[in-house]
Scaffold this motif. Sequence first.
Motif, PDB file in Angstrom:
ATOM      1  N   GLU A 177       0.814  -1.215   0.000  1.00  0.00           N
ATOM      2  CA  GLU A 177       0.000   0.000   0.000  1.00  0.00           C
ATOM      3  C   GLU A 177       0.846   1.263   0.000  1.00  0.00           C
ATOM      4  N   LEU A 178       2.084   1.164   0.495  1.00  0.00           N
ATOM      5  CA  LEU A 178       2.879   2.356   0.753  1.00  0.00           C
ATOM      6  C   LEU A 178       3.749   2.776  -0.425  1.00  0.00           C
ATOM      7  N   TYR A 179       4.241   1.812  -1.185  1.00  0.00           N
ATOM      8  CA  TYR A 179       5.228   2.125  -2.215  1.00  0.00           C
ATOM      9  C   TYR A 179       4.653   1.924  -3.612  1.00  0.00           C
ATOM     10  N   SER A 180       5.236   2.627  -4.577  1.00  0.00           N
ATOM     11  CA  SER A 180       4.781   2.543  -5.970  1.00  0.00           C
ATOM     12  C   SER A 180       5.728   1.685  -6.798  1.00  0.00           C
ATOM     13  N   TRP A 181       6.317   0.664  -6.160  1.00  0.00           N
ATOM     14  CA  TRP A 181       7.167  -0.263  -6.908  1.00  0.00           C
ATOM     15  C   TRP A 181       6.305  -1.062  -7.886  1.00  0.00           C
ATOM     16  N   ASP A 182       6.962  -1.770  -8.770  1.00  0.00           N
ATOM     17  CA  ASP A 182       6.228  -2.677  -9.632  1.00  0.00           C
ATOM     18  C   ASP A 182       5.719  -3.849  -8.795  1.00  0.00           C
ATOM     19  N   ASP A 183       4.687  -4.535  -9.315  1.00  0.00           N
ATOM     20  CA  ASP A 183       4.040  -5.599  -8.543  1.00  0.00           C
ATOM     21  C   ASP A 183       5.015  -6.707  -8.158  1.00  0.00           C
ATOM     22  N   GLU A 184       5.930  -7.036  -9.053  1.00  0.00           N
ATOM     23  CA  GLU A 184       6.883  -8.108  -8.753  1.00  0.00           C
ATOM     24  C   GLU A 184       7.735  -7.759  -7.535  1.00  0.00           C
ATOM     25  N   SER A 185       8.187  -6.511  -7.457  1.00  0.00           N
ATOM     26  CA  SER A 185       8.998  -6.081  -6.313  1.00  0.00           C
ATOM     27  C   SER A 185       8.181  -6.079  -5.035  1.00  0.00           C
ATOM     28  N   LYS A 186       6.909  -5.663  -5.120  1.00  0.00           N
ATOM     29  CA  LYS A 186       6.054  -5.657  -3.939  1.00  0.00           C
ATOM     30  C   LYS A 186       5.812  -7.072  -3.426  1.00  0.00           C
ATOM     31  N   VAL A 187       5.549  -7.995  -4.328  1.00  0.00           N
ATOM     32  CA  VAL A 187       5.330  -9.390  -3.927  1.00  0.00           C
ATOM     33  C   VAL A 187       6.577  -9.951  -3.257  1.00  0.00           C
ATOM     34  N   GLU A 188       7.747  -9.631  -3.811  1.00  0.00           N
ATOM     35  CA  GLU A 188       8.986 -10.111  -3.224  1.00  0.00           C
ATOM     36  C   GLU A 188       9.206  -9.536  -1.831  1.00  0.00           C
ATOM     37  N   ALA A 189       8.920  -8.240  -1.660  1.00  0.00           N
ATOM     38  CA  ALA A 189       9.103  -7.611  -0.353  1.00  0.00           C
ATOM     39  C   ALA A 189       8.156  -8.205   0.680  1.00  0.00           C
ATOM     40  N   LEU A 190       6.892  -8.410   0.323  1.00  0.00           N
ATOM     41  CA  LEU A 190       5.945  -9.006   1.259  1.00  0.00           C
ATOM     42  C   LEU A 190       6.297 -10.457   1.549  1.00  0.00           C
ATOM     43  N   GLY A 191       6.828 -11.162   0.552  1.00  0.00           N
ATOM     44  CA  GLY A 191       7.282 -12.532   0.784  1.00  0.00           C
ATOM     45  C   GLY A 191       8.411 -12.589   1.795  1.00  0.00           C
ATOM     46  N   ASP A 192       9.328 -11.624   1.707  1.00  0.00           N
ATOM     47  CA  ASP A 192      10.410 -11.545   2.696  1.00  0.00           C
ATOM     48  C   ASP A 192       9.854 -11.283   4.091  1.00  0.00           C
ATOM     49  N   ASP A 193       8.867 -10.377   4.189  1.00  0.00           N
ATOM     50  CA  ASP A 193       8.253 -10.089   5.486  1.00  0.00           C
ATOM     51  C   ASP A 193       7.644 -11.351   6.093  1.00  0.00           C
ATOM     52  N   ARG A 194       6.917 -12.112   5.287  1.00  0.00           N
ATOM     53  CA  ARG A 194       6.268 -13.321   5.805  1.00  0.00           C
ATOM     54  C   ARG A 194       7.304 -14.363   6.229  1.00  0.00           C
ATOM     55  N   LEU A 195       8.413 -14.438   5.503  1.00  0.00           N
ATOM     56  CA  LEU A 195       9.474 -15.388   5.874  1.00  0.00           C
ATOM     57  C   LEU A 195      10.028 -15.060   7.259  1.00  0.00           C
ATOM     58  N   VAL A 196      10.264 -13.766   7.502  1.00  0.00           N
ATOM     59  CA  VAL A 196      10.810 -13.351   8.798  1.00  0.00           C
ATOM     60  C   VAL A 196       9.786 -13.571   9.902  1.00  0.00           C
ATOM     61  N   ILE A 197       8.532 -13.202   9.655  1.00  0.00           N
ATOM     62  CA  ILE A 197       7.500 -13.267  10.697  1.00  0.00           C
ATOM     63  C   ILE A 197       7.047 -14.706  10.943  1.00  0.00           C
ATOM     64  N   ASP A 198       6.778 -15.457   9.877  1.00  0.00           N
ATOM     65  CA  ASP A 198       6.218 -16.808  10.035  1.00  0.00           C
ATOM     66  C   ASP A 198       7.275 -17.846  10.388  1.00  0.00           C
ATOM     67  N   GLU A 199       8.461 -17.712   9.824  1.00  0.00           N
ATOM     68  CA  GLU A 199       9.502 -18.714  10.043  1.00  0.00           C
ATOM     69  C   GLU A 199      10.552 -18.269  11.058  1.00  0.00           C
ATOM     70  N   GLY A 200      10.534 -16.999  11.433  1.00  0.00           N
ATOM     71  CA  GLY A 200      11.512 -16.515  12.392  1.00  0.00           C
ATOM     72  C   GLY A 200      12.919 -16.424  11.832  1.00  0.00           C
ATOM     73  N   GLU A 201      13.056 -16.395  10.500  1.00  0.00           N
ATOM     74  CA  GLU A 201      14.370 -16.322   9.865  1.00  0.00           C
ATOM     75  C   GLU A 201      14.753 -14.865   9.602  1.00  0.00           C
ATOM     76  N   SER A 202      16.033 -14.589   9.700  1.00  0.00           N
ATOM     77  CA  SER A 202      16.529 -13.238   9.421  1.00  0.00           C
ATOM     78  C   SER A 202      16.985 -13.136   7.972  1.00  0.00           C
ATOM     79  N   ILE A 203      16.816 -11.952   7.405  1.00  0.00           N
ATOM     80  CA  ILE A 203      17.333 -11.633   6.074  1.00  0.00           C
ATOM     81  C   ILE A 203      18.349 -10.520   6.258  1.00  0.00           C
ATOM     82  N   ARG A 204      19.560 -10.733   5.810  1.00  0.00           N
ATOM     83  CA  ARG A 204      20.623  -9.765   6.083  1.00  0.00           C
ATOM     84  C   ARG A 204      21.271  -9.278   4.786  1.00  0.00           C
ATOM     85  N   GLU A 205      21.267  -7.955   4.635  1.00  0.00           N
ATOM     86  CA  GLU A 205      21.947  -7.249   3.551  1.00  0.00           C
ATOM     87  C   GLU A 205      21.590  -7.804   2.170  1.00  0.00           C
ATOM     88  N   ARG A 206      20.298  -8.020   1.977  1.00  0.00           N
ATOM     89  CA  ARG A 206      19.840  -8.445   0.649  1.00  0.00           C
ATOM     90  C   ARG A 206      19.721  -7.223  -0.243  1.00  0.00           C
TER      91      ARG A 206
END
Length: 722
Positions: free
Chosen positions: A210-239
Amino acid sequence: MGKFLGGPSAVLIAAGAPALGESVATAVERRPFPSPVTSAEVRAADATDHDPDVEAITRQSCAEALECLASADGVGCVVVDDALADESVPDCVASIVNEHPDLPVVVYAADGDEALASAATRAGAFAYLPQPADAVAVPDHGDLLDTVGEALTVHDRRHRAAVQSDMLDAMLADLEVPLYVKDDKARHLKMADVHGAPDPTDSIGKTDWELYSWDDESKVEALGDDRLVIDEGESIREREERHGPPEAARWLKTTKVPWRDGDEVRGLIGITQDVSDEKRTIRDLRAQNRRLDDFASFVARDLRNPLHVAMAYHEFAREGREGAAETVADALERMEEQVENMSELAASGGTAPAPVGGVEFHSFLQVAWDEVATARATLEIEMPPATRLYTNRLQLKPLFESLFENSVEHAGPDVTVRVGFTGDGFYVEDDGPGIPEAEREAVLEDGYTFTPTGAGTGLAIVSEIAETHGWDFRIRERGDERAADGDAAPETGERATGDDSGTAEPGDSGGVRFEFGNVLLVADPVSVGETGPPRPLTTGTDVGDALNTGESSHDAATGRWTLRAAGDNLIGQTNEFHFRWAAIRGPCRIEARLDAFDSPADWSKAGVMIRDTATEHATFGYVGVAGNGRTEVLWRGEAGDPTRRQLLESGERSFEWFALERTGDRVTAFLSTDGEDWYAVDQRSVALGESVCVGLAACSIMIGAYCEAVFEDVTAAELVEE
């Protein structure tokens, strides 16, 4: 900050009866309260797990109590009796809680009045306790002090949370570190107030989608990263992530870690840094190193012929042959010129400034041709004599000499070479054997050669110079351009082509065609000049789905136009910016001087525009300045095409005046340093309707940030053609 480390150290007693106040104060100071500090880390660091000494402070009115709280940092609880002279108990409780919301207030009433208890609780009291009979004589006030002990602990927890929140807010607001916190649904809870980032307040409760005007592919990737961190408890570092089209890509480096409450993941904490400048610097350094290496190879290759001539004729001169010494001198002069030219070009990193007005293409081509052509070779220039190319002569020389030498070497001494227009640039073709399609990428590599004695650097240099200029470069077979370009024979002076656009006659085959697109090239550099009455810029609107609303205004007294604009970008398929315009039919001109430009980013934009409509995907031409001071031209020639960009290497010159002229489907961009002498720098075909939008444009390109552009001497008008 002493209370944060040591915990609360005082109890304030507001008692209308002095005797009661002294009795409670004595009991407080005798009571060995356990440490109220709720942070195990603080207790361990400062050894505060002992029973602290708690000071009692007495006052007789609510006003005095509030005055004391304003200066006494260590108070952790307020005790109020019901004998205050200046305010009722509920009013006093409300006053204290309103000014000190984390401070517990305990009401110690003389009798158990349910109505008073209810009113005090509604006002925010922590507890209501009735006084025992003859309370002044009670030695320990046990129930009251038990409640006070609980209140001190509650206050420590509240105060600590408030201070930590304030510390976090201060860091997010003042340190310019792009931190953020999201909940378990990936919605923003807190965000740093960073220049160019979304507004922290507007971000609350929104996901990246809702916040950014990225292309849909980038938004899906960003939300996928969020779910990975929240649901799996995994960290993403310097991607590293790239957003936007290649012409204006933004590189982000992101780290996200789980935000935990014990074993439960409550959300995530992240930091996202814009590393676009770093990426561009690395890319530019690599490109510069490649250019320097290639230039060194080219110098060695280009010096070979005059060196061989000098060596050969030196022997003839020693033998006394007539004219040999002059030939040696000519060869040495040519070598000296080449060394100076290449040294200057190498020192500039391949981006030397273009001369005002550009390069006269016809005369330049003839000079370059004379350097390498044989007596039987033919050069045909299918361009109007006034054609100009906006770049530096030193950058063009090695390109055309390499192309001409390639034709002479591989097509033979009687080769015919033709130079002409493409839709947005030029081509060079010959009637030789051509280059097989399978080898067209390989020939651009350094060291590739068709002949055993070739140096293999010529077409690599051509490719490198084209890349340095931001030109599109491709190799084709002569004769196949008709289907690819769809060029039609133009009117005289039109940008598309010469009289026959350089297309091969039916039945022609063979030969090679080198095409260069997205080139700053002008076939007819003369401004029409004469204009009708100026048109007022009556409409101000945001083009595209800009996150923040822009605005524009006109000061009639000074003639100034001010645009305050947001918008994501003016590149690729994205067109988000603020536009102030007038509708004009037929040939027209817009010119303006940019008096001031407050830009939040290097590629923020402010300039003049002619646009088919005020919709996001309309065709247009634009010329203006970027936030880093460089001059840009932007084009979308056909509906649905991506926006193309070119940057002008202007050296120390600073252009403040910008203009566009539209005649038919041809749009010409002009620059000036004084508003009197105008120089055409680019000219392209743009599909436009009879009526177009003509005006001023500005774009911040930084989400949540505005740029401000101030224009003077603005004129939008119809052209008066003879």
